[in-house]
Design a protein around this motif. Structure first.
Motif, PDB file in Angstrom:
ATOM      1  N   LEU A  17      41.574  41.747  31.722  1.00  0.00           N
ATOM      2  CA  LEU A  17      41.983  42.633  30.636  1.00  0.00           C
ATOM      3  C   LEU A  17      40.832  43.529  30.192  1.00  0.00           C
ATOM      4  N   GLY A  18      39.638  42.963  30.128  1.00  0.00           N
ATOM      5  CA  GLY A  18      38.479  43.751  29.735  1.00  0.00           C
ATOM      6  C   GLY A  18      38.170  44.855  30.723  1.00  0.00           C
ATOM      7  N   ARG A  19      38.263  44.551  31.998  1.00  0.00           N
ATOM      8  CA  ARG A  19      37.975  45.569  33.018  1.00  0.00           C
ATOM      9  C   ARG A  19      39.053  46.648  33.040  1.00  0.00           C
ATOM     10  N   LEU A  20      40.299  46.211  32.948  1.00  0.00           N
ATOM     11  CA  LEU A  20      41.395  47.177  32.932  1.00  0.00           C
ATOM     12  C   LEU A  20      41.324  48.043  31.678  1.00  0.00           C
ATOM     13  N   GLY A  21      41.090  47.397  30.545  1.00  0.00           N
ATOM     14  CA  GLY A  21      40.993  48.149  29.301  1.00  0.00           C
ATOM     15  C   GLY A  21      39.740  48.992  29.223  1.00  0.00           C
ATOM     16  N   GLY A  22      38.629  48.476  29.760  1.00  0.00           N
ATOM     17  CA  GLY A  22      37.396  49.242  29.752  1.00  0.00           C
ATOM     18  C   GLY A  22      37.517  50.539  30.518  1.00  0.00           C
ATOM     19  N   GLY A  23      38.295  50.518  31.611  1.00  0.00           N
ATOM     20  CA  GLY A  23      38.499  51.754  32.357  1.00  0.00           C
ATOM     21  C   GLY A  23      39.517  52.671  31.709  1.00  0.00           C
ATOM     22  N   ALA A  24      40.687  52.113  31.350  1.00  0.00           N
ATOM     23  CA  ALA A  24      41.774  52.942  30.834  1.00  0.00           C
ATOM     24  C   ALA A  24      41.513  53.424  29.406  1.00  0.00           C
ATOM     25  N   VAL A  25      41.070  52.521  28.524  1.00  0.00           N
ATOM     26  CA  VAL A  25      40.858  52.893  27.122  1.00  0.00           C
ATOM     27  C   VAL A  25      39.702  53.876  26.982  1.00  0.00           C
ATOM     28  N   SER A  26      38.592  53.595  27.672  1.00  0.00           N
ATOM     29  CA  SER A  26      37.456  54.520  27.578  1.00  0.00           C
ATOM     30  C   SER A  26      37.808  55.884  28.167  1.00  0.00           C
ATOM     31  N   GLU A  27      38.618  55.888  29.229  1.00  0.00           N
ATOM     32  CA  GLU A  27      39.060  57.159  29.814  1.00  0.00           C
ATOM     33  C   GLU A  27      39.921  57.939  28.813  1.00  0.00           C
ATOM     34  N   TYR A  28      40.768  57.230  28.093  1.00  0.00           N
ATOM     35  CA  TYR A  28      41.650  57.882  27.121  1.00  0.00           C
ATOM     36  C   TYR A  28      40.843  58.512  25.990  1.00  0.00           C
ATOM     37  N   PHE A  29      39.886  57.786  25.431  1.00  0.00           N
ATOM     38  CA  PHE A  29      39.124  58.313  24.306  1.00  0.00           C
ATOM     39  C   PHE A  29      38.117  59.376  24.733  1.00  0.00           C
ATOM     40  N   VAL A  30      37.663  59.312  25.973  1.00  0.00           N
ATOM     41  CA  VAL A  30      36.800  60.387  26.464  1.00  0.00           C
ATOM     42  C   VAL A  30      37.572  61.700  26.509  1.00  0.00           C
ATOM     43  N   ARG A  31      38.815  61.647  26.968  1.00  0.00           N
ATOM     44  CA  ARG A  31      39.622  62.861  27.054  1.00  0.00           C
ATOM     45  C   ARG A  31      40.166  63.284  25.687  1.00  0.00           C
ATOM     46  N   LEU A  32      40.360  62.296  24.776  1.00  0.00           N
ATOM     47  CA  LEU A  32      40.933  62.614  23.473  1.00  0.00           C
ATOM     48  C   LEU A  32      39.923  63.305  22.562  1.00  0.00           C
ATOM     49  N   ASN A  33      38.792  62.659  22.327  1.00  0.00           N
ATOM     50  CA  ASN A  33      37.797  63.236  21.405  1.00  0.00           C
ATOM     51  C   ASN A  33      36.366  63.056  21.885  1.00  0.00           C
ATOM     52  N   ALA A  34      36.200  62.905  23.208  1.00  0.00           N
ATOM     53  CA  ALA A  34      34.865  62.817  23.825  1.00  0.00           C
ATOM     54  C   ALA A  34      34.048  61.655  23.273  1.00  0.00           C
ATOM     55  N   THR A  35      34.713  60.530  22.965  1.00  0.00           N
ATOM     56  CA  THR A  35      33.981  59.339  22.536  1.00  0.00           C
ATOM     57  C   THR A  35      33.193  58.776  23.719  1.00  0.00           C
ATOM     58  N   PRO A  36      31.892  58.601  23.585  1.00  0.00           N
ATOM     59  CA  PRO A  36      31.109  58.100  24.725  1.00  0.00           C
ATOM     60  C   PRO A  36      31.571  56.706  25.145  1.00  0.00           C
ATOM     61  N   ARG A  37      31.553  56.471  26.441  1.00  0.00           N
ATOM     62  CA  ARG A  37      31.944  55.146  26.926  1.00  0.00           C
ATOM     63  C   ARG A  37      30.983  54.075  26.426  1.00  0.00           C
ATOM     64  N   THR A  38      29.720  54.447  26.243  1.00  0.00           N
ATOM     65  CA  THR A  38      28.732  53.457  25.815  1.00  0.00           C
ATOM     66  C   THR A  38      28.985  52.959  24.391  1.00  0.00           C
ATOM     67  N   PHE A  39      29.816  53.666  23.615  1.00  0.00           N
ATOM     68  CA  PHE A  39      30.180  53.164  22.291  1.00  0.00           C
ATOM     69  C   PHE A  39      30.874  51.815  22.407  1.00  0.00           C
ATOM     70  N   TRP A  40      31.744  51.684  23.404  1.00  0.00           N
ATOM     71  CA  TRP A  40      32.463  50.433  23.595  1.00  0.00           C
ATOM     72  C   TRP A  40      31.527  49.340  24.105  1.00  0.00           C
ATOM     73  N   THR A  41      30.486  49.730  24.838  1.00  0.00           N
ATOM     74  CA  THR A  41      29.487  48.750  25.249  1.00  0.00           C
ATOM     75  C   THR A  41      28.796  48.146  24.034  1.00  0.00           C
ATOM     76  N   MET A  42      28.453  48.987  23.058  1.00  0.00           N
ATOM     77  CA  MET A  42      27.807  48.505  21.839  1.00  0.00           C
ATOM     78  C   MET A  42      28.712  47.522  21.094  1.00  0.00           C
ATOM     79  N   VAL A  43      29.996  47.849  21.007  1.00  0.00           N
ATOM     80  CA  VAL A  43      30.930  46.973  20.300  1.00  0.00           C
ATOM     81  C   VAL A  43      31.011  45.604  20.976  1.00  0.00           C
TER      82      VAL A  43
END
Length: 512
Positions: free
Chosen positions: A389-415
């Motif tokens: 779930l983490g790997r699937l979500g890490g790819g899909a969710v981070s991809e969604y927020f990058v395209r939505l409002n350019a949220t850096p993927r590394t933000f989710w790493t910090m969380v």
């Protein structure tokens, strides 16, 4: 090998084949399935078993050679090396567990485990690098899916172990010795590079959503059936039925190329263009050339002439050209990347986050035993499910927020780093009912960090040398495990001393 047109069936056939190779590449996650046999049959201590776990992590994450090989050899060559590595490495371990060859030296088993786990690096690198290059516009999604299937391999092999082998460690190792080579040899032809599409394909998102949905159903199915097997007395017919359903789920990505074959997409035709004479006779030009356009054209001609003169001067050696350093997102060489702060920040994050997580995973059976849980198959399935779930979500969710409002993927790493700290505190507390929650959180954060690392690395440093960068980042895994092992060995005596003085409450054994 001839290139194949992007978007046609062969890239998706290759993706479906990569799913099975990815399941085989996750063999290194299955160390807890046979580690107890190494300890009981061969009489190893817990410390010796932990060092063997380090060998497993070292082999799994030492992938610099596979990364380099991906730049010079076709994928089937890289897969072939993984086949031989798996066969000889797990073959030696099987000989030791079954006592076919007795009194094997400890260092021979350590090297064999490094070699066996290193097959994961060769197999995983081949499929990930090839498919990221085949689908460059969906890097996060592809990375999350493939790494998700690799994470599910622990649950797949656990299912096979309890349904077919009744938990036999020797049978599982024999499956790794013979089954992994058979799968990879049968599918290596289909894992091949194709000409990538650099324009969005509307149907591609639907295909990936279908694959994500079926993989999620597979993960839920594996977790459910593992729990049922451990709680109910299922007969062989039901067990074999569960295995057949699992195989159908693993074959589901083939539905995409089959659908593309049976129902090909209609291509919009281009209207024939009338002759230029007819156009001139019917319409007049909307704009007439102005003097400014004429001046601009003449200046462009002058620039072209000066550019040609510069090229001639470069060719004659009169002018020396200074190579421009690549920018973020362009193709870096390894030397150009290692001098960047981004490179080492990403590596350090992986070092501290994943390294400590693997240390807990390798000792999950011992942690469970310390709080009274003898059967670890459910814990392994839970970790594998949440890791997926983490790997699937890490790819899909981070991809969604990058395209939505350019949220850096590394933000989710910090969380996830913050959540992992809380998870380790849960393990250390040994409170009743926290073991499953801590394992679920650990698996989710572990998987999410891996998926984000892959897509972030490719976006920062390009795809040309991605195999090298990806595997260099993964070196943080075993190095972090070694650091955690050293700290554990130094802290444990202090912990036991404080426990003897009454400062701490140890659960049921000092192994925890």
């Amino acid at each position: 090998m001839p290139a194949v047109k992007a978007g046609t069936r062969p890239p998706w056939v290759g993706f479906a084949a990569a799913v099975w190779v990815g399941i085989a590449a996750g063999n290194s996650y299955c160390f807890p399935l046979y580690s107890h046999a190494l300890k009981s049959v061969l009489g190893f201590t817990q410390q010796q078993l932990t060092v063997l776990g380090v060998a497993n992590d070292l082999g799994e994450n030492t992938g610099i050679l596979p990364g380099i090989a991906c730049n010079y050899f076709p994928p089937w060559v890289v897969l072939l090396v993984g086949v031989f590595s798996s066969f000889f490495g797990y073959g030696v371990i099987w000989l030791a567990i079954t006592q076919t060859v007795q009194n094997l030296p400890y260092w021979v088993l350590w090297i064999a485990l490094v070699l066996a786990a290193n097959s994961s690096a060769w197999l995983g690198t081949a499929v990930i690098v090839t498919n990221l290059r085949n689908f460059p516009l969906s890097r996060g999604t592809v990375a999350g899916l493939l790494k998700g299937y690799i994470a599910l391999s622990a649950a797949v092999f656990t299912e096979i172990s309890i349904m077919l082998f009744n938990g036999s460690a020797s049978a599982v190792v024999l499956l790794f010795t013979l089954g992994i080579p058979v799968i990879c040899l049968a599918l290596m032809y289909y894992v091949r590079p194709c000409t990538p599409a650099f324009e969005p394909d509307p149907s591609e998102n639907g295909h990936f959503m279908f694959t994500q949905g079926t993989s999620l159903l597979l993960a839920i199915f594996l977790l459910t059936t593992t729990i049922l097997k451990n709680t109910l007395n299922l007969n062989n017919t039901i067990s074999y039925t569960f295995i057949a359903i699992m195989v159908v789920f693993l074959l589901s990505p083939l539905a995409i190329p089959i659908k593309m074959t049976l129902f090909p997409a209609r291509k919009t035709g281009i209207q024939p263009v009338e002759s230029s004479e007819g156009l001139d006779s019917k319409t007049a030009p909307l704009l007439t050339p102005s003097s400014s356009n004429t001046t601009l054209a003449s200046s462009n001609e002058d620039d072209d002439v000066s550019y040609v003169n510069m090229l001639l001067a470069l060719g004659e050696g009169a002018v020396k050209s200074k190579k421009r350093r690549p920018r973020r997102g362009e193709d870096f060489s390894f030397r150009e990347a290692v001098v960047k702060a981004d490179f080492w920040l990403l590596w350090a994050t992986y070092f501290f986050g994943i390294g400590s997580g693997v240390t807990v995973l390798n000792n999950l059976a011992q942690i469970a035993a310390s709080v009274g849980f003898e059967d670890t198959s459910t814990l392994m399935s839970l970790f594998s499910f949440c890791n997926f779930l983490g790997r699937l979500g890490g790819g899909a969710v981070s991809e969604y927020f990058v395209r939505l409002n350019a949220t850096p993927r590394t933000f989710w790493t910090m969380v996830t780093q913050v959540i992992m700290v809380l998870t380790y505190l849960l393990y250390a507390s040994a409170l009743d009912g926290t073991l499953y929650a801590a394992t679920a959180l650990l698996g989710t954060c572990y998987g999410l960090q891996i998926a984000i690392m892959i897509s972030t690395t490719s976006e920062l440093f390009g795809l040309k040398n991605f195999g090298i960068f990806f595997n260099f980042m993964q070196l943080g895994n075993p190095l972090g495990t070694i650091l955690s092992l050293i700290l554990t060995l130094r802290i444990r005596p202090v912990y036991q001393m404080l426990y003897a003085g009454g400062s701490f409450r140890l659960p049921q054994s000092s192994v925890h």
